[in-house]
Design a protein around this motif. Sequence first.
Motif, PDB file in Angstrom:
ATOM      1  N   ALA A 161       3.861   5.624  -5.690  1.00  0.00           N
ATOM      2  CA  ALA A 161       3.815   5.579  -7.151  1.00  0.00           C
ATOM      3  C   ALA A 161       2.721   6.491  -7.687  1.00  0.00           C
ATOM      4  O   ALA A 161       2.895   7.154  -8.717  1.00  0.00           O
ATOM      5  CB  ALA A 161       3.589   4.138  -7.627  1.00  0.00           C
ATOM      6  N   GLU A 162       1.596   6.549  -6.991  1.00  0.00           N
ATOM      7  CA  GLU A 162       0.504   7.415  -7.434  1.00  0.00           C
ATOM      8  C   GLU A 162       0.847   8.899  -7.249  1.00  0.00           C
ATOM      9  O   GLU A 162       0.345   9.759  -7.974  1.00  0.00           O
ATOM     10  CB  GLU A 162      -0.767   7.073  -6.657  1.00  0.00           C
ATOM     11  CG  GLU A 162      -1.344   5.716  -7.037  1.00  0.00           C
ATOM     12  CD  GLU A 162      -2.513   5.322  -6.150  1.00  0.00           C
ATOM     13  OE1 GLU A 162      -3.270   4.421  -6.528  1.00  0.00           O
ATOM     14  OE2 GLU A 162      -2.666   5.936  -5.065  1.00  0.00           O
ATOM     15  N   ALA A 163       1.707   9.194  -6.263  1.00  0.00           N
ATOM     16  CA  ALA A 163       2.088  10.587  -6.007  1.00  0.00           C
ATOM     17  C   ALA A 163       3.308  11.032  -6.800  1.00  0.00           C
ATOM     18  O   ALA A 163       3.658  12.216  -6.800  1.00  0.00           O
ATOM     19  CB  ALA A 163       2.360  10.771  -4.507  1.00  0.00           C
TER      20      ALA A 163
ATOM     21  N   LEU B 232       2.684   0.505 -10.618  1.00  0.00           N
ATOM     22  CA  LEU B 232       1.240   0.340 -10.388  1.00  0.00           C
ATOM     23  C   LEU B 232       0.697  -0.879 -11.139  1.00  0.00           C
ATOM     24  O   LEU B 232      -0.186  -1.591 -10.651  1.00  0.00           O
ATOM     25  CB  LEU B 232       0.498   1.606 -10.839  1.00  0.00           C
ATOM     26  CG  LEU B 232       0.746   2.851  -9.969  1.00  0.00           C
ATOM     27  CD1 LEU B 232       0.082   4.084 -10.584  1.00  0.00           C
ATOM     28  CD2 LEU B 232       0.227   2.633  -8.554  1.00  0.00           C
TER      29      LEU B 232
ATOM     30  N   GLU C 150       4.117  12.608 -13.021  1.00  0.00           N
ATOM     31  CA  GLU C 150       3.400  11.994 -14.125  1.00  0.00           C
ATOM     32  C   GLU C 150       4.234  12.066 -15.410  1.00  0.00           C
ATOM     33  O   GLU C 150       5.278  12.703 -15.460  1.00  0.00           O
ATOM     34  CB  GLU C 150       2.061  12.700 -14.327  1.00  0.00           C
ATOM     35  CG  GLU C 150       1.126  12.602 -13.118  1.00  0.00           C
ATOM     36  CD  GLU C 150      -0.175  13.329 -13.361  1.00  0.00           C
ATOM     37  OE1 GLU C 150      -0.308  13.968 -14.422  1.00  0.00           O
ATOM     38  OE2 GLU C 150      -1.063  13.251 -12.488  1.00  0.00           O
TER      39      GLU C 150
ATOM     40  N   PRO D 250       6.492   4.950 -12.286  1.00  0.00           N
ATOM     41  CA  PRO D 250       5.239   4.747 -11.541  1.00  0.00           C
ATOM     42  C   PRO D 250       4.216   3.871 -12.269  1.00  0.00           C
ATOM     43  O   PRO D 250       3.534   3.060 -11.638  1.00  0.00           O
ATOM     44  CB  PRO D 250       4.723   6.181 -11.349  1.00  0.00           C
ATOM     45  CG  PRO D 250       5.960   7.019 -11.358  1.00  0.00           C
ATOM     46  CD  PRO D 250       6.875   6.376 -12.358  1.00  0.00           C
ATOM     47  N   ALA D 251       4.094   4.015 -13.585  1.00  0.00           N
ATOM     48  CA  ALA D 251       3.111   3.212 -14.327  1.00  0.00           C
ATOM     49  C   ALA D 251       3.443   1.730 -14.240  1.00  0.00           C
ATOM     50  O   ALA D 251       2.553   0.883 -14.068  1.00  0.00           O
ATOM     51  CB  ALA D 251       3.069   3.670 -15.779  1.00  0.00           C
TER      52      ALA D 251
ATOM     53  N   LYS E 120       2.346   1.692  -3.422  1.00  0.00           N
ATOM     54  CA  LYS E 120       1.320   2.156  -4.348  1.00  0.00           C
ATOM     55  C   LYS E 120       1.035   3.640  -4.140  1.00  0.00           C
ATOM     56  O   LYS E 120       0.868   4.396  -5.104  1.00  0.00           O
ATOM     57  CB  LYS E 120       0.042   1.333  -4.128  1.00  0.00           C
ATOM     58  CG  LYS E 120      -1.085   1.697  -5.077  1.00  0.00           C
ATOM     59  CD  LYS E 120      -2.296   0.811  -4.823  1.00  0.00           C
ATOM     60  CE  LYS E 120      -3.426   1.176  -5.785  1.00  0.00           C
ATOM     61  NZ  LYS E 120      -4.641   0.330  -5.558  1.00  0.00           N
ATOM     62  N   GLU E 121       1.010   4.070  -2.869  1.00  0.00           N
ATOM     63  CA  GLU E 121       0.771   5.484  -2.559  1.00  0.00           C
ATOM     64  C   GLU E 121       1.872   6.361  -3.127  1.00  0.00           C
ATOM     65  O   GLU E 121       1.604   7.429  -3.705  1.00  0.00           O
ATOM     66  CB  GLU E 121       0.674   5.650  -1.034  1.00  0.00           C
ATOM     67  CG  GLU E 121       0.418   7.073  -0.580  1.00  0.00           C
ATOM     68  CD  GLU E 121       0.365   7.196   0.930  1.00  0.00           C
ATOM     69  OE1 GLU E 121       0.427   8.337   1.430  1.00  0.00           O
ATOM     70  OE2 GLU E 121       0.263   6.148   1.606  1.00  0.00           O
TER      71      GLU E 121
ATOM     72  N   ALA F 166      -1.104  -4.181  -9.444  1.00  0.00           N
ATOM     73  CA  ALA F 166      -2.422  -4.645  -9.882  1.00  0.00           C
ATOM     74  C   ALA F 166      -2.388  -6.134 -10.201  1.00  0.00           C
ATOM     75  O   ALA F 166      -3.293  -6.897  -9.828  1.00  0.00           O
ATOM     76  CB  ALA F 166      -2.884  -3.842 -11.089  1.00  0.00           C
TER      77      ALA F 166
ATOM     78  N   SER G   6       0.816  -1.209   0.000  1.00  0.00           N
ATOM     79  CA  SER G   6       0.000   0.000   0.000  1.00  0.00           C
ATOM     80  C   SER G   6       0.854   1.266   0.000  1.00  0.00           C
ATOM     81  O   SER G   6       0.540   2.248  -0.687  1.00  0.00           O
ATOM     82  CB  SER G   6      -0.929   0.006   1.214  1.00  0.00           C
ATOM     83  OG  SER G   6      -0.185  -0.105   2.417  1.00  0.00           O
TER      84      SER G   6
END
Length: 205
Positions: A11-13, A57, A16, A53-54, A8-9, A61, A5
């Motif tokens: 990578a999402e932050a 993630l 981009e 990050p992509a 993932k947090e 998944a 988690s």
Amino acid sequence: MSDYSKLKELAEAASEGAWVQDAFEVVSDGIEDRRVARCSWLTDAQYIAAANPAVVLGLIAHLDLAVEARDLYMADKKQLAFALNDARAEAARLKAECEGLPKHAPSSEIIWCECGDGYPANSYGAGFMAANGGVCENCDAAEPELVKITCSLEFFENLRDSAAAEAEEHRQCMGSYRPHRQELLDAVVCQCDELIAGVSKGEQA
């Protein structure tokens, strides 16, 4: 590490855009100055660009799906194990029940058929004989009797004359149009003639 988690947090932050290696730097087209990292080693820059990050993630998944599939498999396996144990217990119960049933040895009494075949009194063959008037299933007497039909000579003569008249009429009117019908009528006449000749010969003898 089983809890992703935090990863993932992060990578999402993260920045981009597409991360690409530019010599010792990793740059992105999603931020203003484009620089994500500057490395002392070329391989570090390659690694950071690849583990963007992509990608992270996507891996998380796939891992979540794998964990979900594993949990479903383990649940199904547990249910199957319970069902197998129940089936084994039922099989053991039925086996014990069958072993407790009385054993019937072949009877020393023999039921005889007129053809000479004999069957123990408690066998299928004896049961067949009991249901069929004392005749066994292999005996010729078990076959249905043929019914003898007696016809007079006059009957065959009348049948022959009638068939001959119809055959002649059909030959004149429709013989070429319905040849198969004509063949059948002629055959009836011939068979009647043969029967009449046979009966007449028998009477003379």
